[in-house]
Design a protein around this motif. Structure first.
Motif, PDB file in Angstrom:
ATOM      1  N   PHE A 398       5.343  -7.258  -8.889  1.00  0.00           N
ATOM      2  CA  PHE A 398       4.445  -6.651  -7.911  1.00  0.00           C
ATOM      3  C   PHE A 398       3.970  -7.687  -6.903  1.00  0.00           C
ATOM      4  CE2 PHE A 398       0.081  -5.685  -6.672  1.00  0.00           C
ATOM      5  CZ  PHE A 398       0.343  -4.572  -5.902  1.00  0.00           C
ATOM      6  N   TRP A 402       4.984  -7.661  -3.033  1.00  0.00           N
ATOM      7  CA  TRP A 402       3.894  -7.468  -2.100  1.00  0.00           C
ATOM      8  C   TRP A 402       3.961  -8.526  -1.007  1.00  0.00           C
ATOM      9  CZ3 TRP A 402      -1.212  -9.910  -1.776  1.00  0.00           C
ATOM     10  CH2 TRP A 402      -2.106  -9.168  -1.007  1.00  0.00           C
ATOM     11  N   PHE A 409       6.287  -7.330   7.347  1.00  0.00           N
ATOM     12  CA  PHE A 409       5.497  -6.547   8.298  1.00  0.00           C
ATOM     13  C   PHE A 409       4.714  -7.457   9.235  1.00  0.00           C
ATOM     14  CE2 PHE A 409       2.729  -2.997   9.577  1.00  0.00           C
ATOM     15  CZ  PHE A 409       3.708  -2.055   9.755  1.00  0.00           C
ATOM     16  N   ILE A 425      10.404  -1.097   5.260  1.00  0.00           N
ATOM     17  CA  ILE A 425      10.608   0.241   4.698  1.00  0.00           C
ATOM     18  C   ILE A 425      11.745   0.200   3.687  1.00  0.00           C
ATOM     19  CG2 ILE A 425      11.293   2.590   5.248  1.00  0.00           C
ATOM     20  CD1 ILE A 425       9.928   2.153   7.975  1.00  0.00           C
ATOM     21  N   GLY A 532      -7.473 -10.829   0.408  1.00  0.00           N
ATOM     22  CA  GLY A 532      -7.266  -9.402   0.546  1.00  0.00           C
ATOM     23  C   GLY A 532      -7.132  -8.688  -0.772  1.00  0.00           C
ATOM     24  N   TRP A 533      -6.545  -9.319  -1.697  1.00  0.00           N
ATOM     25  CA  TRP A 533      -6.373  -8.632  -2.972  1.00  0.00           C
ATOM     26  C   TRP A 533      -6.547  -9.643  -4.080  1.00  0.00           C
ATOM     27  CZ3 TRP A 533      -1.877  -8.745  -6.381  1.00  0.00           C
ATOM     28  CH2 TRP A 533      -2.033  -7.877  -7.468  1.00  0.00           C
TER      29      TRP A 533
ATOM     30  N   VAL C 102     -10.803  -5.612   0.002  1.00  0.00           N
ATOM     31  CA  VAL C 102      -9.965  -5.892  -1.159  1.00  0.00           C
ATOM     32  C   VAL C 102      -8.853  -4.875  -1.280  1.00  0.00           C
ATOM     33  CG1 VAL C 102      -9.950  -6.044  -3.647  1.00  0.00           C
ATOM     34  CG2 VAL C 102     -11.851  -6.970  -2.381  1.00  0.00           C
ATOM     35  N   ALA C 103      -9.258  -3.648  -1.100  1.00  0.00           N
ATOM     36  CA  ALA C 103      -8.309  -2.563  -1.337  1.00  0.00           C
ATOM     37  C   ALA C 103      -7.111  -2.717  -0.422  1.00  0.00           C
ATOM     38  CB  ALA C 103      -8.988  -1.239  -1.083  1.00  0.00           C
ATOM     39  N   ASP C 104      -6.012  -2.238  -0.873  1.00  0.00           N
ATOM     40  CA  ASP C 104      -4.791  -2.567  -0.177  1.00  0.00           C
ATOM     41  C   ASP C 104      -3.843  -1.401  -0.287  1.00  0.00           C
ATOM     42  OD1 ASP C 104      -3.001  -5.293   0.420  1.00  0.00           O
ATOM     43  OD2 ASP C 104      -1.975  -3.550  -0.366  1.00  0.00           O
ATOM     44  N   ILE C 106      -0.665  -1.272  -0.222  1.00  0.00           N
ATOM     45  CA  ILE C 106       0.509  -1.442  -1.085  1.00  0.00           C
ATOM     46  C   ILE C 106       0.119  -1.276  -2.543  1.00  0.00           C
ATOM     47  CG2 ILE C 106       2.258  -3.083  -1.807  1.00  0.00           C
ATOM     48  CD1 ILE C 106       2.292  -4.106   1.029  1.00  0.00           C
ATOM     49  N   VAL C 107      -1.093  -1.784  -2.884  1.00  0.00           N
ATOM     50  CA  VAL C 107      -1.574  -1.572  -4.249  1.00  0.00           C
ATOM     51  C   VAL C 107      -1.628  -0.088  -4.536  1.00  0.00           C
ATOM     52  CG1 VAL C 107      -3.456  -1.973  -5.843  1.00  0.00           C
ATOM     53  CG2 VAL C 107      -2.913  -3.679  -4.141  1.00  0.00           C
ATOM     54  N   ILE C 109       0.041   2.355  -3.065  1.00  0.00           N
ATOM     55  CA  ILE C 109       1.378   2.949  -3.191  1.00  0.00           C
ATOM     56  C   ILE C 109       1.875   2.792  -4.619  1.00  0.00           C
ATOM     57  CG2 ILE C 109       3.792   2.721  -2.510  1.00  0.00           C
ATOM     58  CD1 ILE C 109       2.914   1.921   0.208  1.00  0.00           C
ATOM     59  N   TYR C 110       1.728   1.562  -5.133  1.00  0.00           N
ATOM     60  CA  TYR C 110       2.251   1.320  -6.476  1.00  0.00           C
ATOM     61  C   TYR C 110       1.438   2.028  -7.540  1.00  0.00           C
ATOM     62  CZ  TYR C 110       5.950  -1.834  -5.304  1.00  0.00           C
ATOM     63  OH  TYR C 110       7.126  -2.342  -4.852  1.00  0.00           O
ATOM     64  N   LEU C 111       0.094   1.978  -7.376  1.00  0.00           N
ATOM     65  CA  LEU C 111      -0.735   2.608  -8.405  1.00  0.00           C
ATOM     66  C   LEU C 111      -0.500   4.107  -8.441  1.00  0.00           C
ATOM     67  CD1 LEU C 111      -4.128   0.755  -8.172  1.00  0.00           C
ATOM     68  CD2 LEU C 111      -2.526   0.762 -10.047  1.00  0.00           C
ATOM     69  N   THR C 113       2.249   5.468  -7.958  1.00  0.00           N
ATOM     70  CA  THR C 113       3.521   5.731  -8.622  1.00  0.00           C
ATOM     71  C   THR C 113       3.340   5.802 -10.130  1.00  0.00           C
ATOM     72  OG1 THR C 113       4.336   4.241  -6.944  1.00  0.00           O
ATOM     73  CG2 THR C 113       5.940   5.073  -8.492  1.00  0.00           C
ATOM     74  N   GLU C 146       8.687   9.186  -1.426  1.00  0.00           N
ATOM     75  CA  GLU C 146       8.227   7.816  -1.201  1.00  0.00           C
ATOM     76  C   GLU C 146       8.578   7.330   0.207  1.00  0.00           C
ATOM     77  OE1 GLU C 146       6.110   4.891  -3.586  1.00  0.00           O
ATOM     78  OE2 GLU C 146       6.547   7.012  -3.757  1.00  0.00           O
ATOM     79  N   VAL C 150       5.672   5.941   2.601  1.00  0.00           N
ATOM     80  CA  VAL C 150       5.651   4.528   2.977  1.00  0.00           C
ATOM     81  C   VAL C 150       5.552   4.377   4.487  1.00  0.00           C
ATOM     82  CG1 VAL C 150       7.197   2.563   3.132  1.00  0.00           C
ATOM     83  CG2 VAL C 150       6.798   3.622   0.944  1.00  0.00           C
ATOM     84  N   ILE C 151       6.327   5.186   5.188  1.00  0.00           N
ATOM     85  CA  ILE C 151       6.326   5.038   6.651  1.00  0.00           C
ATOM     86  C   ILE C 151       4.965   5.421   7.217  1.00  0.00           C
ATOM     87  CG2 ILE C 151       7.461   5.733   8.776  1.00  0.00           C
ATOM     88  CD1 ILE C 151       9.949   6.269   7.195  1.00  0.00           C
ATOM     89  N   LEU C 154       2.556   2.562   6.584  1.00  0.00           N
ATOM     90  CA  LEU C 154       2.832   1.419   7.468  1.00  0.00           C
ATOM     91  C   LEU C 154       2.393   1.727   8.889  1.00  0.00           C
ATOM     92  CD1 LEU C 154       6.318   0.116   6.328  1.00  0.00           C
ATOM     93  CD2 LEU C 154       4.080  -0.802   5.829  1.00  0.00           C
ATOM     94  N   GLY C 157      -1.209   1.195   9.097  1.00  0.00           N
ATOM     95  CA  GLY C 157      -1.486  -0.243   9.072  1.00  0.00           C
ATOM     96  C   GLY C 157      -1.247  -0.873  10.431  1.00  0.00           C
ATOM     97  N   PHE C 170      -3.437  -4.166   5.738  1.00  0.00           N
ATOM     98  CA  PHE C 170      -3.152  -3.156   4.721  1.00  0.00           C
ATOM     99  C   PHE C 170      -4.448  -2.738   4.053  1.00  0.00           C
ATOM    100  CE2 PHE C 170       1.306  -4.931   4.330  1.00  0.00           C
ATOM    101  CZ  PHE C 170       1.848  -3.860   5.012  1.00  0.00           C
TER     102      PHE C 170
END
Lengths: 638, 89, 321, 153
Positions: A398, A402, A409, A425, A532-533, C102-104, C106-107, C109-111, C113, C146, C150-151, C154, C157, C170
């Motif tokens: 991950f 990431w 991007f 993408i 950020g994370w 903090v929040a993101d 991409i996180v 998207i994965y979570l 899933t 997905e 995703v698009i 993005l 973003g 993000f």
């Protein structure tokens, strides 16, 4: 003493090969002892380099036979261990050590083990020598040992026809790759009259990029693309990975294609640092993107466990190449991180495949099923590896994925080039497809119903599980503590990539470097922080939740008294068959995703035709790739 | 397609190769760099009359070590591949 | 200490577990009621999903003979945990439990899933052939939606990043701040195609008609859930409900968020009301008027229309519109 | 294939007898004088290993198998590799770097047989390694040839 460590670490592995060949002829345990000692010593010696190189920022230069440069010409062979080399060196020694431990039991069913270990250790030593060397021709020599050893290990199970076939393909294509590298080396020597990497870097810095240099560069890019199995030079990889014993497949994905990646990084970013990088970036990112996409889509169509993993290996190398191709700090960080992670989780997955093969004797997804009941630890470890490679948090894949997404991007924002968004993408979609194909493996190997013939399958011995556990733990650690990994491993390596001037200064002397770099040696800045994370706090959250729900479950949420095992012969524990009598029916992996394949059948048919197994075509693909790279370099690089 | 690719790549490599040869021909013809230093100083450094052997086994001895390992690996691999396999061959 | 207590409150009560459960079950109930009304039925009471859930908790858990026991039992809980974690990341107007961004995305998207994966792994572990068919469909569904998802993310973003500092973001908090400043995202006409695409993704993500190919009751007896019973089944049903709330709430945060009011409670109510509206538009209406698609039709649908819409948005944003 | 290999052909046998000593002596000469005259370990080793081929040509398979011990050759090759690495390690033992020619000044003047330090010894170990290695390789290939002949009969 520190200076001698790299060469001893390399030679210990080679000596381990020879001594195990001499004394381990009859005695099994003596041979294992020698191998264990040699790989362990090498690992310890490499780890001893960690403090001076990674933490104190030393770069170790070592002239073979004290042939120090005379009047600014490097006449001897030098080892140069900078942070990048040590990063890959650590990957190599750890992988080799774990692979050796795994082999002890895994190979016990084969004959001719003495020969196996000799070749195994030669492979290990050559890759370590490759990443530590600072000499262009020495790189070729080591890659040559590596190729031959890899071919020998591919064909080790010579009672299977596919092993011999795969080895033949690998020999042909691998030799073409080696020849390309050799030719490139020769041409470089003709231009520069020296073989030392640092000196070539320095000379290139002030030189015009003559056609000779571009020609050599194109040849070497082609050669290392073959070694790293980058599409379209990947065609031999699946056969080789699938046919080799699993402990060797682990080495292939862990160190052999890492050697190719290392060669590319060293050439593109250090030796040819003065080149016009943006045009190289496009080439690398383009190659990387098609590599990851083709790798993963081919993996979706496989019905053999190890072939599937092999295609994933190709796909993940695509991620690495894409990320390093960005050549930003962020991109390089992501690329190196993913290279490390790929070694960890792909090693784990190959070892799991080996465990399945060891217990059941097959890796055919259509024959297996339900092994989670018989091999619970292997199943659990496999799930860890599968989640890690699919980039499910909190595992290591991950973090690096990431970084790759963010890198691509951010690059698109920086350059205002929509092409890089496309790469992001694709990378995200490839990640989901990776997940899909591992779901397929999980379903058809570990879950579902157990076929009759595997009723007696057993969990693999402890000495095979230990390396798997270690790799799984490393996967988790690299996912939970990304800041530590980046600070101690990745950041020094990225800085080393970016500071070609420093590389020259250490090897050829400060005076020489100041002569070449008249404007002073640029000190690169590492401007990326894992902001950020914050995964640690996130993990704490997850942990708290886990505890909370475990409590709920314990206090009657699941009501354990009601959970009755299937031991008693009650029909209600049978699988639901619409009221019919239960029978063995397992949904196997062959056609699990027909909805996808049906829609993309044109693409899959085309890929099927390309991977036709004819060595002539494969050789042609390698040569064409080199020709295209050459054309690209001559036309587009200024 | 295959035919086209074959001719295309061969043409590309041939043309660039010829081009490179041409530009190599204008490189300075005298040998210099590492080779000159090695040949000039070989005897007092190594006490070997044969300069080739002196280079091969001393200043580039590590490469020769590697090359002999290549041979060793190749022979070990042949032994491993051509051994009597599990089910006979 | 105070900090830890605060965090525990966040996790267990407010944006976390308890709130999610209540909101999710309520939304599920409202959805059923709405669909029923559209089909000229009276429909169950709004609390019916809650009753169902409580009832299932009291039932016996049967573990099939072929099941891999631990995975079979752990899968629903893991799915629930990841959903609750996602809820912690989604800001509600200006309220977010993290001070820093903090929040993101991409996180997220994965979570998001993970619940799908949990369903797949759980179904797979049950050993039923129906589940095998179901998980293959579920996976193809994930693969389908997905790409547009995703698009869309993005695109957002890029849009927010360009407005803020010309760099990529993000961060959901940044997105919310952006909307507080410039008004809801949906008001920008270049984002409307993306919003429609996300609306189309939601039904597949939560697995409702016409995209409930994985749990097709009539063909494959609820697919992955066929062997589940008792509390694990209850938790899966709960996951389904929470997923409805999370997805619609995410849509609200991404597209409909604005300046909001100064009262957190009021903001939460507004968020919930908007989530219900989104549920009505994207889930209930579609559910009431369509029939189930086949798996390859679903795949084709998502890789054409929503993807095209999302790409259109991306191009428009790229052109600076 | 078996038509070409007439084991009892007198001419081949005599020629093998005649050339074998020459190959051995000449090969050893090339190895030992590698640092003085053209040639070296690699070249000399291959010449010596030609003896194996000559024995096979002259006396056929069985004699070759009896005369040469495959395992011994393999072990000798491994030993020679260790020897080479050992000479390379001498540098470290003497306090210099790996591969250092530490013996250069301790052995005779340039031009003598025992001169040039570790170059001589490394040359010798490479020669030994090549002759055993190539000999071993030839033996394996002859083994394959025999199997093939048996199959075709």
């Amino acid at each position: 003493m520190t200076n001698h460590l790299p060469i001893i670490a390399i030679q210990v592995l080679f000596l381990g090969a020879f001594i195990s060949g001499l004394v381990g002829y009859k005695s099994n345990s003596l041979r294992k002892f020698v191998i264990f000692l040699a790989t362990g010593t090498s690992l310890v010696l490499t780890l001893m380099l960690f403090k001076p190189v990674m933490m104190e920022g030393q770069i170790i230069s070592y002239w073979m036979g004290n042939w120090v440069p005379v009047s600014d010409w490097a006449i001897g062979i030098g080892l140069e261990v900078d942070q990048l080399s040590l990063f890959f060196g650590l990957i190599v020694t750890v992988t080799v050590f774990l692979g050796a431990i795994y082999s002890f039991k895994y190979m016990s069913k084969d004959n001719g083990q003495d020969k196996y270990y000799v070749v195994f250790m030669m492979l290990a030593g050559s890759v370590l020598g490759f990443v530590f060397t600072g000499d262009l021709f020495n790189m070729y020599v080591m890659i040559e040992i590596m190729t031959f050893a890899a071919v020998g290990l591919t064909a080790f199970r010579n009672h299977k026809a596919e092993s011999i076939e795969a080895a033949f393909k690998y020999l042909v294509v691998g030799s073409i790759g080696s020849s390309l590298i050799l030719l490139g080396t020769v041409v470089m020597y003709a231009q520069f009259k020296t073989l030392n990497l640092a000196q070539i870097t320095a000379l290139l810095n002030n030189a015009q990029h003559t056609p000779v240099i571009l020609f050599a560069f194109a040849l070497m890019i082609g050669g290392y693309a073959v070694k790293a199995f980058i599409v379209p030079c990947h065609v031999v990889a699946p056969d080789a990975y699938a046919a080799a014993p699993s402990s060797v497949s682990m080495l292939f994905s862990g160190i052999v294609n890492k050697a190719g990646i290392y060669g590319m990084i060293r050439l593109v970013f250090v030796v040819f640092a003065s080149m016009n990088l943006p045009s190289m970036q496009f080439l690398l990112v383009f190659l990387g993107t098609i590599t990851m996409f083709i790798g993963v889509t081919m993996a979706l169509a496989q019905s053999d466990f190890k072939r599937l993993l092999a295609f994933h290996s190709i796909s993940q190398i695509g991620y690495v190449l894409t990320a390093i191709g960005l050549s930003t700090i962020l991109g390089l960080t992501g690329g190196l991180y993913h290279a490390l992670n790929h070694t960890l989780f792909k090693g784990l997955l190959f070892l799991c495949a080996g465990a399945v093969l060891y217990s059941t004797g097959t890796t055919d997804l259509n024959k297996l099923g339900g092994l989670a009941k018989k091999m619970p630890q292997t199943a659990g470890l496999f799930l860890v590896g599968a989640f890690a490679i699919s980039g499910i948090p909190p595992f290591n894949g991950f973090v690096s994925k990431w970084l790759v997404y963010q890198g691509t991007f951010a690059k698109s924002m920086e350059t205002n080039n929509p092409g890089y968004v496309f790469v992001t993408i694709v990378a995200l979609i490839v990640s989901v497809m990776t997940l899909a194909s591992f779901i397929k493996v999980t379903q058809s190997v570990f879950f579902g119903q157990l076929p009759k013939e595997f009723e007696n399958a057993e969990e693999v011995p402890l000495s095979m599980r230990i390396p798997m556990w270690i790799l799984a733990a490393l996967c988790l650690v690299a996912g939970i503590l990304p800041t530590a990994v980046i600070d101690y491993l990745i950041k020094p390596a990225v800085l080393a990539i970016k500071s070609a001037g420093n590389y020259v200064a250490v090897m050829m002397g400060q005076e020489y470097a100041t002569k070449i770099y008249t404007e002073g040696i640029a000190i690169p800045k590492y401007d990326y922080a894992m902001a950020g994370w914050n995964p640690t706090s996130w993990l704490i959250l997850f942990g708290v939740l886990l505890i909370a729900f475990a409590l709920v479950a314990l206090t009657g949420g699941f009501n354990p008294r009601h959970i009755v095992g299937a031991e008693n012969n009650n029909a209600k524990f049978d699988v639901f068959f619409s009221g019919e009598a239960a029978e063995h029916s397992h949904v196997a992996g062959n056609d699990l995703f027909w909805g996808l394949k049906h829609n993309l059948k044109g693409y899959f048919h085309f890929m099927h035709d390309v991977h036709n197994g004819v060595v002539n075509d494969y050789a042609l693909m390698v040569v064409s790739t080199t020709a295209l790279v050459m054309l690209y370099l001559f036309l587009l690089v200024k | 397609m295959k035919k086209f690719m074959t001719f295309f790549s061969l043409t590309v490599i041939l043309v660039t190769g010829l081009f490179v040869m041409k530009s190599m021909a204008v490189l300075p013809a005298t040998y210099d760099g590492v080779a000159k230093i090695l040949v000039d100083t070989t005897i007092e450094r190594t006490r070997a009359l044969n300069a080739v052997t002196a280079v091969v086994f001393d200043s580039r001895g590590y490469d020769t070590l590697g090359e002999s390992f290549v041979l060793f690996t190749a022979i070990s691999c042949s032994a491993a591949i051509l051994r009597k396999g599990l089910k006979g061959r | 200490m105070n900090n830890i207590l605060q965090f525990l409150f966040y996790i267990l009560i407010f944006p976390g577990f308890a709130f999610c459960v209540v909101a999710g079950l309520l939304i599920a109930g409202i959805d059923r009621k709405l669909v029923a009304r559209m089909q000229k039925r009276i429909g169950p009471p709004i609390l019916q999903p809650t009753y169902d859930f409580l009832k299932l908790l009291g039932k016996e858990t049967i573990i099939p003979r072929h099941a891999a026991r631990k995975v079979y039992l752990a899968a629903p809980v893991v799915g629930l945990l990841s959903l609750v974690t996602v809820s912690l990341f989604i800001p509600i107007f200006n309220f977010s439990i993290f001070d820093k961004p903090v929040a993101d995305l991409i996180v997220i998207i994965y979570l998001l899933t993970i619940p799908g994966v949990a369903l797949i792994i759980g179904g797979s572990a049950s050993g039923s052939p129906y589940a095998g068919v179901g998980i293959s469909r579920e996976m193809v569904a994930i693969l389908s939606y997905e790409l547009p998802l995703v698009i869309v993310l993005l695109t957002i973003g890029r849009k927010v990043g360009m407005a803020l500092d010309g760099n990529i973001t993000f961060s959901l908090k940044a997105i919310v701040d952006y909307q507080a400043q410039y008004g809801p995202m949906i008001a920008q006409w270049s984002m409307i195609p993306a919003a429609i695409a996300l609306l189309l993704v939601i039904p597949c993500k939560v697995g409702s008609l016409p995209f409930d190919i994985a749990e097709a009751e009539i063909e494959i007896c609820e697919g992955p859930l066929v062997e589940y019973s008792g509390p694990p089944l209850g938790i899966f049903k709960l996951n389904h409900a929470i997923k409805m709330f999370i997805m619609t709430s995410l849509f609200v945060t991404l597209f409909l968020s604005g300046a909001g009011t100064n009262f957190v409670a009021l903001n939460v109510l507004i968020q919930f009301a908007l989530a219900v509206v989104v549920t009505f538009i994207s889930i209930s209406v579609l559910k009431a008027i369509t029939a189930r698609l086949r798996v390859e039709q679903t795949f084709k649908f998502y890789w054409t229309y929503p993807t095209a819409l999302a790409l259109l948005s991306l191009v428009l944003v790229w052109l600076g519109l | 294939m078996d038509k070409n290999i007439k084991v009892k052909n007198v001419i081949v046998k005599t020629a093998a007898d005649f050339f074998m000593p020459i190959a051995l002596i000449f090969g050893l000469y090339v190895i030992l004088h590698g640092h003085l005259s053209p040639g070296g370990g690699f070249q000399g080793g291959v010449i010596v290993a030609a003896a194996v081929v000559l024995v096979y040509l002259g006396y056929g398979h069985e004699t070759t198998e009896n005369v040469f011990n495959e395992n011994l050759l393999k072990k000798s090759e491994t030993f020679a590799a260790i020897m080479y690495a050992g000479f390379a390690f001498l540098g470290i033992f003497y306090g210099a770097n790996f591969c250092r020619n530490v013996l250069a000044d301790k052995m005779g003047a340039a031009g003598e047989l025992f001169s040039s330090g570790t170059i001589f010894w490394m040359n010798f170990s490479v020669g030994f390694k090549v002759l055993t290695g190539i000999g071993f390789l030839s033996l394996i290939f002859f083994g394959l040839l025999k199997e093939k002949n048996n199959e075709s009969k």
